[in-house]
Write a protein that holds these residues in place. Structure first.
Motif, PDB file in Angstrom:
ATOM      1  N   ARG A 137     -43.786  35.601 -25.209  1.00 52.26           N
ATOM      2  CA  ARG A 137     -42.379  35.991 -25.067  1.00 52.26           C
ATOM      3  C   ARG A 137     -41.544  35.279 -26.131  1.00 52.26           C
ATOM      4  NH1 ARG A 137     -39.071  35.172 -21.209  1.00 52.26           N
ATOM      5  NH2 ARG A 137     -37.966  37.133 -21.497  1.00 52.26           N
ATOM      6  N   LEU A 194     -48.134  40.393 -22.841  1.00 56.47           N
ATOM      7  CA  LEU A 194     -47.024  39.531 -23.235  1.00 56.47           C
ATOM      8  C   LEU A 194     -47.085  38.281 -22.363  1.00 56.47           C
ATOM      9  CD1 LEU A 194     -44.511  39.316 -25.042  1.00 56.47           C
ATOM     10  CD2 LEU A 194     -43.197  40.343 -23.180  1.00 56.47           C
ATOM     11  N   THR A 204     -49.518  37.514 -28.180  1.00 59.36           N
ATOM     12  CA  THR A 204     -48.109  37.842 -28.055  1.00 59.36           C
ATOM     13  C   THR A 204     -47.459  37.018 -26.953  1.00 59.36           C
ATOM     14  OG1 THR A 204     -48.751  40.089 -28.658  1.00 59.36           O
ATOM     15  CG2 THR A 204     -46.510  39.773 -27.904  1.00 59.36           C
ATOM     16  N   ALA A 242     -46.078  34.508 -20.923  1.00 64.11           N
ATOM     17  CA  ALA A 242     -44.848  33.769 -20.671  1.00 64.11           C
ATOM     18  C   ALA A 242     -44.774  32.530 -21.552  1.00 64.11           C
ATOM     19  CB  ALA A 242     -44.761  33.384 -19.197  1.00 64.11           C
ATOM     20  N   THR A 272     -38.938  40.308 -27.825  1.00 63.23           N
ATOM     21  CA  THR A 272     -39.603  40.142 -26.530  1.00 63.23           C
ATOM     22  C   THR A 272     -39.053  38.964 -25.740  1.00 63.23           C
ATOM     23  OG1 THR A 272     -41.357  38.756 -27.455  1.00 63.23           O
ATOM     24  CG2 THR A 272     -41.720  41.145 -27.456  1.00 63.23           C
ATOM     25  N   GLY A 273     -38.178  38.165 -26.378  1.00 65.65           N
ATOM     26  CA  GLY A 273     -37.546  37.067 -25.661  1.00 65.65           C
ATOM     27  C   GLY A 273     -36.352  37.499 -24.832  1.00 65.65           C
ATOM     28  N   TYR A 321     -37.441  41.808 -20.678  1.00 69.61           N
ATOM     29  CA  TYR A 321     -38.889  41.968 -20.752  1.00 69.61           C
ATOM     30  C   TYR A 321     -39.619  40.821 -20.064  1.00 69.61           C
ATOM     31  CZ  TYR A 321     -36.919  44.975 -24.288  1.00 69.61           C
ATOM     32  OH  TYR A 321     -36.139  45.900 -24.933  1.00 69.61           O
ATOM     33  N   ASN A 322     -40.393  41.185 -19.047  1.00 71.21           N
ATOM     34  CA  ASN A 322     -41.166  40.202 -18.301  1.00 71.21           C
ATOM     35  C   ASN A 322     -42.564  40.070 -18.887  1.00 71.21           C
ATOM     36  OD1 ASN A 322     -39.085  39.779 -16.332  1.00 71.21           O
ATOM     37  ND2 ASN A 322     -39.680  41.714 -15.361  1.00 71.21           N
ATOM     38  N   ALA A 323     -43.218  38.977 -18.570  1.00 72.12           N
ATOM     39  CA  ALA A 323     -44.620  38.809 -18.977  1.00 72.12           C
ATOM     40  C   ALA A 323     -45.476  39.846 -18.264  1.00 72.12           C
ATOM     41  CB  ALA A 323     -45.092  37.397 -18.643  1.00 72.12           C
TER      42      ALA A 323
END
Length: 473
Positions: free
Chosen positions: A143, A257, A141, A259, A222-223, A227-229
């Motif tokens: 971002r 997630l 997954t 980056a 998620t972009g 939402y952070n890594a």
């Protein structure tokens, strides 16, 4: 004249109010509907019970239901406030009939069906341009990936009950994000992103998805800068009609997630779950809060002469109808301390399976090694309340020399051989435990000793302490 007209209009309005249908909800149960173990505060609609009945009855599988057949249990119920308690209904799934008038009809009057609640949630990955998507378990997954959730549950009949509205309780999904924040809604990828609720879901089929809003291709973009890594964990609760307290937390998964595509998550991989849990004397069970065994389990007694096996999916409950955490098995030295041996039988070996009062549904397999040359062997279970040994249907497996049976209760089990030559006429008590018609809350365990064909191990490896569990056939 005007006053008379106003009064007439008011009377017409009142009459209209009187005939307005009462709105239904997730708690309203029609005749023949499915209810789930753990539901509370249900309202049984007219027709669930036959005229002049106030009880429901359950019969073991294979029973021809009629006015003369004896139910395994009967319960007096209050239609306006009906609870499907684990103690009363756990292990008694399937059809419940209106009693006694309902079962005396030419076609027995089905009141409702009972099922055990099951639910899980999966991460779902959508293609960039939109589409059907695919299972995101184990997905890398990054971002910008478009995500959603798929619910897999047998609870969908709840949300197909007539009159259920969108604002009523349902399945609540949550996402724990890095930093300790928990999301109950997520931003999608619409040109003006929607905040999409992921709680209060009403799946109406066995496989259902959190709906995608108009103008979007996913539920969770998620972009989005929100939402952070980092590590995210998703899970759910079936927060409807009290099921949250029975089913507990519906586990989802944890994923990282990233980056960028080349970034390493930098975490130790989660070890794979074992395919089989084994123990000697005592074994810790991998069970959910509802008592569902998550991993095939094999327990050997310390003497290496007997075993108990449970297949994944078996429900294991203690005497309070709560999850069974451990299971123990030891050989008993002097069975005479328990009670007189069954008539016409010589005791060969006896085992105590604990904790007392625990139950298995549909069953666990008990296997006892035959250590003598007798032509036939029998198996008995001790009923503390009746003070008697009851025969349990068991068969010898010629492949490995074990006497095997399906059991639904813990307690004392004795293997015997007949005092004289084997005969076709049994000398033991009937296989069905006598029990009066119940109008109060019964015990959690079923009242009958299983009589099905026992489960089968194809083989038990030498040493007996490291047996390999095979699937039941």
């Amino acid at each position: 004249m005007r006053i008379q007209f106003i009064l007439f209009v008011c009377l017409i309005g009142l009459a209209g109010i009187c005939v307005m249908p009462v709105s239904a909800s997730v708690a309203d149960i029609a005749q023949g509907s499915t209810v789930f173990v753990g539901e509370e505060g249900l309202v049984l609609q007219p027709g669930v019970l036959a005229p002049n009945d106030s009880q429901v009855a359950w019969y073991p599988s294979g029973t021809t239901v009629s006015g003369t057949s004896v139910p395994d249990i009967t319960l007096t119920i209050i239609p306006s406030s009906f609870d499907v308690t684990p103690v009363q209904f756990g292990g008694r799934t399937g059809a419940w009939y209106s009693y006694p008038n309902g079962v005396a009809q030419a076609t027995p009057h089905l009141a409702f069906l009972v099922d055990q609640p099951e639910a899980r949630v999966k991460l779902w990955v959508y293609p960039p341009g939109g589409g059907i998507g695919e299972d995101g378990t184990g997905y890398k997954t990054i971002r910008g990936v478009k995500l959603g959730f798929r619910m897999e549950t047998n609870l969908y009949p709840i949300f197909n009950r007539p009159g259920v509205t969108a604002g009523e309780p349902g399945i609540d999904i949550y996402v724990d994000a890095p930093g300790g924040f928990t999301y109950s809604s997520l931003y999608d990828d619409a040109s003006t992103p929607h905040s999409v609720p992921i709680t209060g879901q009403h799946p109406q089929t066995a496989y259902a998805y959190v709906p995608i809003e108009s103008g979007a291709t996913c539920v969770w973009d998620t972009g989005n800068a929100e939402y952070n890594a980092g590590d995210y964990t998703f899970y759910a609760y079936a927060d409807v009609n009290g099921l949250k307290n029975v089913v507990g937390r519906v586990e989802g998964d944890t994923f990282t997630l990233l980056a960028t595509a080349t970034e390493s998550p930098g975490v130790t991989p989660t070890p794979e779950s074992p395919d089989l849990i084994t123990g000697t004397g005592t074994v810790t069970l991998d069970t959910t809060s509802g008592g569902i065994v998550q991993t095939d389990t094999l327990l050997n007694d310390p003497e290496g002469m007997a075993y108990i096996s449970m297949e994944k999916g078996t429900r294991a409950l203690d005497d309070k109808a709560q999850r069974l955490g451990t299971l123990s098995m030891i050989m008993v030295g002097d069975p005479q301390n328990i009670g007189p041996s069954p008539e016409g039988q010589n005791p060969l070996s006896t085992w105590h399976i604990s904790p007392e009062g625990s139950s298995f549904f549909p069953s666990a397999e008990l296997g006892i090694l035959i250590s003598d040359n007798s032509l036939s062997h029998n198996l008995y279970w001790w009923s503390e309340s009746a003070g008697k040994w009851y025969v349990v249907h068991a068969e010898t497996d010629d492949n490995d020399g074990y006497l095997k049976a399906e059991i639904t209760k813990t307690g004392y089990y004795m293997m015997t051989y007949p005092s004289g030559m084997p005969t076709a006429t049994p000398t033991a008590e009937p296989t069905i435990l006598p029990e009066p018609t119940a109008t109060a809350e019964p015990t959690a365990s079923p009242t009958s000793i299983p009589t099905q064909t026992p489960l089968g191990f194809l083989s038990v490896l030498a040493g007996f302490g490291a047996c390999t569990l095979l699937k039941k056939r």
